[in-house]
Design an enzyme around this catalytic site. Structure first.
Site, mmCIF file in Angstrom:
data_model
loop_
_atom_site.group_PDB
_atom_site.id
_atom_site.type_symbol
_atom_site.label_atom_id
_atom_site.label_comp_id
_atom_site.label_asym_id
_atom_site.label_seq_id
_atom_site.Cartn_x
_atom_site.Cartn_y
_atom_site.Cartn_z
ATOM 1 N N CYS A 1 0.837 -1.198 0.000
ATOM 2 C CA CYS A 1 0.000 0.000 0.000
ATOM 3 C C CYS A 1 0.870 1.245 0.000
ATOM 4 C CB CYS A 1 -0.913 0.044 1.233
ATOM 5 S SG CYS A 1 -2.065 -1.332 1.367
ATOM 6 N N ASP A 2 0.287 2.324 -0.474
ATOM 7 C CA ASP A 2 0.935 3.628 -0.351
ATOM 8 C C ASP A 2 -0.153 4.669 -0.176
ATOM 9 O OD1 ASP A 2 3.758 4.982 -0.771
ATOM 10 O OD2 ASP A 2 2.262 6.280 -1.704
ATOM 11 N N SER A 3 0.027 5.553 0.810
ATOM 12 C CA SER A 3 -1.009 6.529 1.146
ATOM 13 C C SER A 3 -0.486 7.954 1.003
ATOM 14 C CB SER A 3 -1.495 6.327 2.591
ATOM 15 O OG SER A 3 -2.076 5.060 2.776
#
Length: 212
Positions: free
Chosen positions: A79-81
């Protein structure tokens, strides 16, 4: 492509060093193994924030998957936020002064937290991959300068994308959310459940047996 349903739960790898993502998965009954990719995130670009988080999540998951030498069934999740405000990506602030300025812009306003999700699997010997982005609208309280300075002095805003949390000290400064709250922590459980199903892995089959 949807893989055939697996009879045994695959090895689950979280390609992220985020304690919040790990805690979210374990609280949901999963038992991820953490393997972190060694990527230079600054080397990646995209035309918009959604494209950037999707690109980074895919790169992280792919790098970890390609480094695996085992042949057992496996799911790799990355994931990357990033927070988007006025069309700009808001990652971790570089220092306290930047965090204070960030919060002066955010207070009393609505921003969008985007998390790119990428799942790479090898189920029954067949590789597969899916990618998706979850977005949650976040409304910030109109806090005063003293509250901002106290929050930044705690150090918490310097450790997280967007310079805030909802599961820590920053939770008091978020008034409303529209969308999955888990996504704001860094990983969307409802989205991940759907992605696992696309790989032939029902969510409940990944639950770990109770130990008590």
């Amino acid at each position: 492509m949807t893989a055939g349903v697996t009879s045994q739960p695959p090895r689950l790898i979280l390609a992220s060093a985020s304690p919040a993502r790990f805690a979210t998965l374990t609280a949901a009954g999963l038992n991820p193994e953490v393997i972190v990719s060694d990527l230079d995130e600054d080397a990646f670009t995209a035309t918009d924030v959604i494209g950037l988080v999707a690109t980074l999540a895919k790169a992280k998951a792919s790098a970890v998957f390609e480094g695996l030498g085992a042949t057992e069934d496996v799911l790799v999740v990355a994931c990357d936020s990033l927070l988007e405000l006025d069309g700009e990506p808001m990652g971790k602030p570089v220092d306290g002064a930047a965090a204070i300025e960030r919060w002066r812009r955010m207070r009393g306003r609505t921003a969008r937290l985007h998390t790119g999700h990428h799942v790479v699997s090898r189920i029954g010997g067949q590789p597969d991959a899916t990618s998706a982005v979850a977005t949650t609208e976040v409304v910030f309280a109109n806090i005063d300068d003293a509250e901002i300075e106290a929050y930044v002095a705690s150090g918490e805003p310097l450790r997280v994308a967007g310079a805030f949390t909802i599961d820590g000290l920053g939770g008091a400064y978020v008034t409303t959310m529209c969308g999955d709250p888990h996504n704001v922590v860094g990983i969307s459980l409802p989205l991940l459940r759907r992605m696992f199903a696309e790989h032939g892995v029902p969510w409940h089959t990944m639950w770990q047996p109770a130990t008590n």
